[in-house]
Enzyme design. Structure first.
Site, PDB file in Angstrom:
ATOM      1  N   HIS A 117       0.816  -1.212   0.000  1.00 31.42           N
ATOM      2  CA  HIS A 117       0.000   0.000   0.000  1.00 31.42           C
ATOM      3  C   HIS A 117       0.853   1.267   0.000  1.00 31.42           C
ATOM      4  O   HIS A 117       0.350   2.341  -0.293  1.00 31.42           O
ATOM      5  CB  HIS A 117      -0.942  -0.010   1.213  1.00 31.42           C
ATOM      6  CG  HIS A 117      -2.056  -0.993   1.053  1.00 31.42           C
ATOM      7  ND1 HIS A 117      -3.249  -0.892   1.749  1.00 31.42           N
ATOM      8  CD2 HIS A 117      -2.185  -2.084   0.272  1.00 31.42           C
ATOM      9  CE1 HIS A 117      -4.044  -1.894   1.400  1.00 31.42           C
ATOM     10  NE2 HIS A 117      -3.409  -2.618   0.509  1.00 31.42           N
ATOM     11  N   SER A 134       0.117  -1.010  -6.052  1.00 33.94           N
ATOM     12  CA  SER A 134       0.111  -2.254  -6.817  1.00 33.94           C
ATOM     13  C   SER A 134       0.712  -2.056  -8.205  1.00 33.94           C
ATOM     14  O   SER A 134       0.520  -1.009  -8.838  1.00 33.94           O
ATOM     15  CB  SER A 134      -1.322  -2.767  -6.971  1.00 33.94           C
ATOM     16  OG  SER A 134      -1.898  -3.052  -5.719  1.00 33.94           O
ATOM     17  N   LYS A 192     -14.247  -9.525  -7.483  1.00 27.69           N
ATOM     18  CA  LYS A 192     -13.380 -10.327  -8.347  1.00 27.69           C
ATOM     19  C   LYS A 192     -12.634 -11.375  -7.525  1.00 27.69           C
ATOM     20  O   LYS A 192     -12.526 -12.546  -7.923  1.00 27.69           O
ATOM     21  CB  LYS A 192     -12.388  -9.403  -9.054  1.00 27.69           C
ATOM     22  CG  LYS A 192     -11.776  -9.979 -10.319  1.00 27.69           C
ATOM     23  CD  LYS A 192     -11.037  -8.882 -11.088  1.00 27.69           C
ATOM     24  CE  LYS A 192     -10.604  -9.360 -12.461  1.00 27.69           C
ATOM     25  NZ  LYS A 192     -10.002  -8.289 -13.253  1.00 27.69           N
ATOM     26  N   ASP A 193     -12.115 -10.967  -6.363  1.00 28.59           N
ATOM     27  CA  ASP A 193     -11.391 -11.902  -5.500  1.00 28.59           C
ATOM     28  C   ASP A 193     -12.318 -12.956  -4.915  1.00 28.59           C
ATOM     29  O   ASP A 193     -11.931 -14.124  -4.769  1.00 28.59           O
ATOM     30  CB  ASP A 193     -10.686 -11.145  -4.380  1.00 28.59           C
ATOM     31  CG  ASP A 193      -9.476 -10.363  -4.883  1.00 28.59           C
ATOM     32  OD1 ASP A 193      -9.073 -10.586  -6.039  1.00 28.59           O
ATOM     33  OD2 ASP A 193      -8.946  -9.534  -4.120  1.00 28.59           O
ATOM     34  N   GLU A 253       7.732 -33.537   0.215  1.00 29.33           N
ATOM     35  CA  GLU A 253       6.474 -33.177  -0.416  1.00 29.33           C
ATOM     36  C   GLU A 253       6.747 -32.537  -1.781  1.00 29.33           C
ATOM     37  O   GLU A 253       7.824 -31.998  -2.027  1.00 29.33           O
ATOM     38  CB  GLU A 253       5.692 -32.206   0.466  1.00 29.33           C
ATOM     39  CG  GLU A 253       5.143 -32.820   1.743  1.00 29.33           C
ATOM     40  CD  GLU A 253       3.935 -33.699   1.480  1.00 29.33           C
ATOM     41  OE1 GLU A 253       2.810 -33.287   1.792  1.00 29.33           O
ATOM     42  OE2 GLU A 253       4.139 -34.812   0.945  1.00 29.33           O
TER      43      GLU A 253
END
Length: 409
Positions: free
Chosen positions: A215, A219, A243-244, A287
């Protein structure tokens, strides 16, 4: 401190916010935060990573209420969770597969940053914090893999912790400290359980710093150009929250498949056998999300240099903002870099496949070539491309590109 006053007529809320502007901070960060108007769904993976972090914290805390960190009881306590605890099977499968889901979204998030140049100025510290989160995730996941105390848990812990013995002079002392004795045993399990419970909260702290840096520097966006005015921005809510949320819903269907229909598909069969120090598994593998780094470790015959190469594979990411000297961020306008990026992505997949196979025959040669290319990409290819590459013209602004300006993709 909050950058704006909370618009409310509720006197109690206003009184509280004047003294502790938490609500104003949340509003500034999640509601009116000005975001570039052209963010695509690749940017939703940051929110998905946050969602998975919360999911892992919640399921992990619930599992910790029933787990017993003792070598004679750990495996049995996991069976107790699966068979006797109400919805314990769901908690265990959601947490175990949640680790894989977490790494999937974080790896995609990192590769998105590599493609769109999100590591470039002024976002270097933001990128560093992201790499630190990855390192903490790896440490947390490794320690969590040991807790079920299955065959692969025990032998994986033995092999990986033994790597520290390659460090000159200090190696043996570090291994003894990790083990809590002469071998992997109950003190080791207690140490790993304690750290596995603690490190996720450290990750939360670094994520907060990550968001703070985001912030502050704002972005990045698919075009990789700076915001030039109000016409280039839209508020985070409702545009990107919706959207998220859509992205989370789609992702939950993928997550649900592994939890409900193939819960053991990503695990090693040997880890469903209780640890036995007298029986060594035929092929010890970590893994899947560690496999590329495991392949790099095994590609070098020297134990010390193998460990250094494995660590360097992540450390090199810290220097990427200076290794890539191109002024253009997004690979959309860097045709040569774009090709190198996709070759690098394929190379990472090859390393994962190599790591899943025994270090013998042609896999040894493939692993060494893939390891060589991994470091060549960062240390040679990216710097050379950034100096000599002829980039495509950038659009004048985000708004012009979105509304049909001169940007060509």
């Amino acid at each position: 401190m909050s950058g704006s006053t909370l618009p409310t007529n509720n006197k109690a809320i206003k009184w509280f916010d004047e003294r502790l502007p938490l609500l104003s901070l949340l509003r500034d960060s999640l509601v009116i935060y000005p975001a570039p108007r052209n963010l695509n769904y690749w940017w939703s993976f940051g929110s998905l990573a946050g969602f998975m972090l919360v999911a892992q914290l919640v399921t992990g805390i619930m599992l910790a209420m029933h787990y017993t960190p003792h070598v004679t009881l750990a495996f049995t306590s996991v069976e107790h969770i699966m068979r006797d605890v109400n919805y314990g099977w769901l908690l265990r499968y959601a947490h175990a597969n949640g680790a894989s889901m977490f790494f999937i979204v974080v790896y995609i998030h990192i590769f998105r940053g590599l493609y769109y140049g999100s590591y470039k100025a002024p976002r270097e510290v933001l990128w560093w914090l992201g790499v630190i989160i990855l390192l903490l995730m790896m440490a947390t996941a490794f320690m969590g893999y040991v807790l079920p105390w299955g065959q692969m848990s025990y032998w994986g812990a033995t092999v990986i912790t033994n790597l520290f013995s390659a460090i000159p002079k200090l190696g043996e002392a570090i291994v003894t400290l990790l083990w809590g004795g002469p071998s992997v045993a109950n003190p080791t399990l207690n140490r790993f359980y304690s750290l596995h419970y603690l490190l996720p909260f450290v990750i939360v702290g670094v994520v907060i710093l990550h968001l703070w840096a985001l912030h502050t520097s704002k972005s990045n966006n698919p075009l990789g150009i700076d915001i030039k005015g109000e016409q280039d921005m839209i508020p985070f809510h409702p545009y990107y929250t919706v959207k998220d949320l859509f992205g989370i819903c789609v992702f939950l269907m993928f997550y649900a498949y592994w939890v409900f229909f193939n819960p053991n598909g990503l695990g090693e069969p040997d880890n469903y056998i209780e640890a036995n120090i007298l029986v060594t598994p035929q092929h010890i593998v970590p893994e899947w999300y560690f496999l590329p780094f495991y392949a790099i470790l095994r590609a070098i015959p020297s134990k010390l240099f193998g460990v250094l190469a494995m660590i360097s594979a992540i450390i090199v990411l810290f220097f990427l903002p200076w290794l890539d000297r191109s002024k253009v961020r997004s690979a959309r306008f860097r045709p040569v870099y774009r090709q190198a990026f996709w070759i690098f992505a394929v190379d990472c997949v090859i390393l994962g496949v190599v790591g899943a196979n025994p270090p013998e025959g042609h896999w040894v040669l493939i692993g060494r070539l893939a390891t060589l290319y991994y470091f060549t990409h960062f240390l040679v290819i990216v710097p050379v491309i950034s100096i000599f590459e002829k980039t495509l013209p950038l659009p004048d602004s985000i708004a012009k590109a979105v509304l049909g300006g001169p940007a060509k993709h």
